[in-house]
Write a protein that holds these residues in place. Sequence first.
Motif, PDB file in Angstrom:
ATOM      1  N   TYR A 131     -63.104 -18.166 -66.481  1.00 57.33           N
ATOM      2  CA  TYR A 131     -61.644 -18.039 -66.563  1.00 57.33           C
ATOM      3  C   TYR A 131     -61.241 -17.887 -68.022  1.00 57.33           C
ATOM      4  N   SER A 132     -60.441 -16.844 -68.276  1.00 61.77           N
ATOM      5  CA  SER A 132     -60.004 -16.570 -69.636  1.00 61.77           C
ATOM      6  C   SER A 132     -58.699 -15.782 -69.591  1.00 61.77           C
ATOM      7  N   ARG A 133     -58.286 -15.312 -70.745  1.00 61.06           N
ATOM      8  CA  ARG A 133     -57.116 -14.431 -70.823  1.00 61.06           C
ATOM      9  C   ARG A 133     -57.306 -13.494 -72.006  1.00 61.06           C
ATOM     10  N   PRO A 134     -56.581 -12.389 -72.017  1.00 60.97           N
ATOM     11  CA  PRO A 134     -56.717 -11.429 -73.116  1.00 60.97           C
ATOM     12  C   PRO A 134     -56.273 -12.048 -74.452  1.00 60.97           C
ATOM     13  N   ASN A 135     -56.817 -11.520 -75.529  1.00 61.72           N
ATOM     14  CA  ASN A 135     -56.460 -11.926 -76.892  1.00 61.72           C
ATOM     15  C   ASN A 135     -56.702 -13.416 -77.148  1.00 61.72           C
ATOM     16  N   HIS A 170     -53.134 -19.675 -63.905  1.00 66.44           N
ATOM     17  CA  HIS A 170     -52.560 -19.804 -65.241  1.00 66.44           C
ATOM     18  C   HIS A 170     -52.091 -21.232 -65.474  1.00 66.44           C
ATOM     19  N   GLU A 171     -51.387 -21.779 -64.510  1.00 58.35           N
ATOM     20  CA  GLU A 171     -50.885 -23.147 -64.625  1.00 58.35           C
ATOM     21  C   GLU A 171     -52.035 -24.159 -64.685  1.00 58.35           C
ATOM     22  N   LYS A 172     -53.069 -23.912 -63.896  1.00 55.96           N
ATOM     23  CA  LYS A 172     -54.201 -24.843 -63.808  1.00 55.96           C
ATOM     24  C   LYS A 172     -55.060 -24.841 -65.073  1.00 55.96           C
ATOM     25  N   TYR A 173     -55.307 -23.648 -65.640  1.00 57.41           N
ATOM     26  CA  TYR A 173     -56.293 -23.524 -66.719  1.00 57.41           C
ATOM     27  C   TYR A 173     -55.731 -23.166 -68.095  1.00 57.41           C
ATOM     28  N   MET A 174     -54.424 -22.987 -68.227  1.00 59.08           N
ATOM     29  CA  MET A 174     -53.896 -22.434 -69.477  1.00 59.08           C
ATOM     30  C   MET A 174     -54.244 -23.249 -70.722  1.00 59.08           C
ATOM     31  N   LEU A 175     -54.378 -24.557 -70.576  1.00 55.71           N
ATOM     32  CA  LEU A 175     -54.719 -25.388 -71.734  1.00 55.71           C
ATOM     33  C   LEU A 175     -56.211 -25.654 -71.859  1.00 55.71           C
ATOM     34  N   ILE A 180     -68.109 -26.467 -65.067  1.00 58.61           N
ATOM     35  CA  ILE A 180     -69.325 -26.782 -65.823  1.00 58.61           C
ATOM     36  C   ILE A 180     -68.966 -27.184 -67.249  1.00 58.61           C
ATOM     37  N   GLN A 181     -68.082 -26.387 -67.865  1.00 58.02           N
ATOM     38  CA  GLN A 181     -67.659 -26.654 -69.237  1.00 58.02           C
ATOM     39  C   GLN A 181     -66.388 -25.864 -69.504  1.00 58.02           C
ATOM     40  N   TYR A 182     -65.575 -26.356 -70.446  1.00 54.47           N
ATOM     41  CA  TYR A 182     -64.380 -25.626 -70.842  1.00 54.47           C
ATOM     42  C   TYR A 182     -64.100 -25.863 -72.319  1.00 54.47           C
ATOM     43  N   GLY A 183     -63.239 -25.012 -72.882  1.00 54.86           N
ATOM     44  CA  GLY A 183     -62.928 -25.117 -74.310  1.00 54.86           C
ATOM     45  C   GLY A 183     -64.052 -24.535 -75.132  1.00 54.86           C
ATOM     46  N   ASN A 184     -64.573 -25.310 -76.069  1.00 52.97           N
ATOM     47  CA  ASN A 184     -65.702 -24.861 -76.892  1.00 52.97           C
ATOM     48  C   ASN A 184     -66.973 -24.925 -76.068  1.00 52.97           C
ATOM     49  N   LEU A 185     -67.498 -23.752 -75.722  1.00 50.23           N
ATOM     50  CA  LEU A 185     -68.701 -23.686 -74.898  1.00 50.23           C
ATOM     51  C   LEU A 185     -69.937 -23.698 -75.790  1.00 50.23           C
ATOM     52  N   ASP A 186     -70.985 -24.360 -75.322  1.00 49.72           N
ATOM     53  CA  ASP A 186     -72.231 -24.334 -76.078  1.00 49.72           C
ATOM     54  C   ASP A 186     -73.399 -23.997 -75.146  1.00 49.72           C
ATOM     55  N   TYR A 187     -74.408 -23.371 -75.731  1.00 54.42           N
ATOM     56  CA  TYR A 187     -75.547 -22.859 -74.978  1.00 54.42           C
ATOM     57  C   TYR A 187     -76.265 -23.965 -74.205  1.00 54.42           C
ATOM     58  N   VAL A 188     -76.571 -25.068 -74.864  1.00 52.99           N
ATOM     59  CA  VAL A 188     -77.386 -26.118 -74.253  1.00 52.99           C
ATOM     60  C   VAL A 188     -76.703 -26.701 -73.019  1.00 52.99           C
ATOM     61  N   THR A 189     -75.433 -27.039 -73.136  1.00 51.12           N
ATOM     62  CA  THR A 189     -74.699 -27.612 -71.999  1.00 51.12           C
ATOM     63  C   THR A 189     -74.661 -26.637 -70.842  1.00 51.12           C
ATOM     64  N   LEU A 190     -74.354 -25.371 -71.128  1.00 48.40           N
ATOM     65  CA  LEU A 190     -74.285 -24.359 -70.067  1.00 48.40           C
ATOM     66  C   LEU A 190     -75.645 -24.158 -69.419  1.00 48.40           C
ATOM     67  N   TYR A 191     -76.681 -24.015 -70.234  1.00 47.77           N
ATOM     68  CA  TYR A 191     -78.026 -23.771 -69.708  1.00 47.77           C
ATOM     69  C   TYR A 191     -78.454 -24.917 -68.799  1.00 47.77           C
ATOM     70  N   GLU A 192     -78.300 -26.134 -69.263  1.00 50.06           N
ATOM     71  CA  GLU A 192     -78.736 -27.287 -68.465  1.00 50.06           C
ATOM     72  C   GLU A 192     -77.955 -27.401 -67.155  1.00 50.06           C
TER      73      GLU A 192
END
Length: 77
Positions: A6-10, A44-49, A61-73
């Motif tokens: 989940y993301s948005r443009p720009n 939009h309301e659920k994930y905007m922040l 799984i993860q949100y905000g600052n994503l990192d490889y290790v957390t996602l991979y595991e």
Amino acid sequence: MKINFYSRPNCLLCEEGLLTLKLVQEDMDFDIEVINIEENEQLHEKYMLMIPVVEKDDQIIQYGNLDYVTLYEALHR
């Protein structure tokens, strides 16, 4: 396996997060569905922040600052 991103443009954090998720994708097999939260008022309301948000089987799984290790595991389980 399908992963929702989940993301948005720009959104620079979203662009960086997608690159991180694609690095994980190089090491394991899954599909990424990029979902623009601005196209759906409820999302939009659920994930905007929180964006970017990585979700598998309706579980965040993860949100905000994503990192490889957390996602991979989390995706390797």
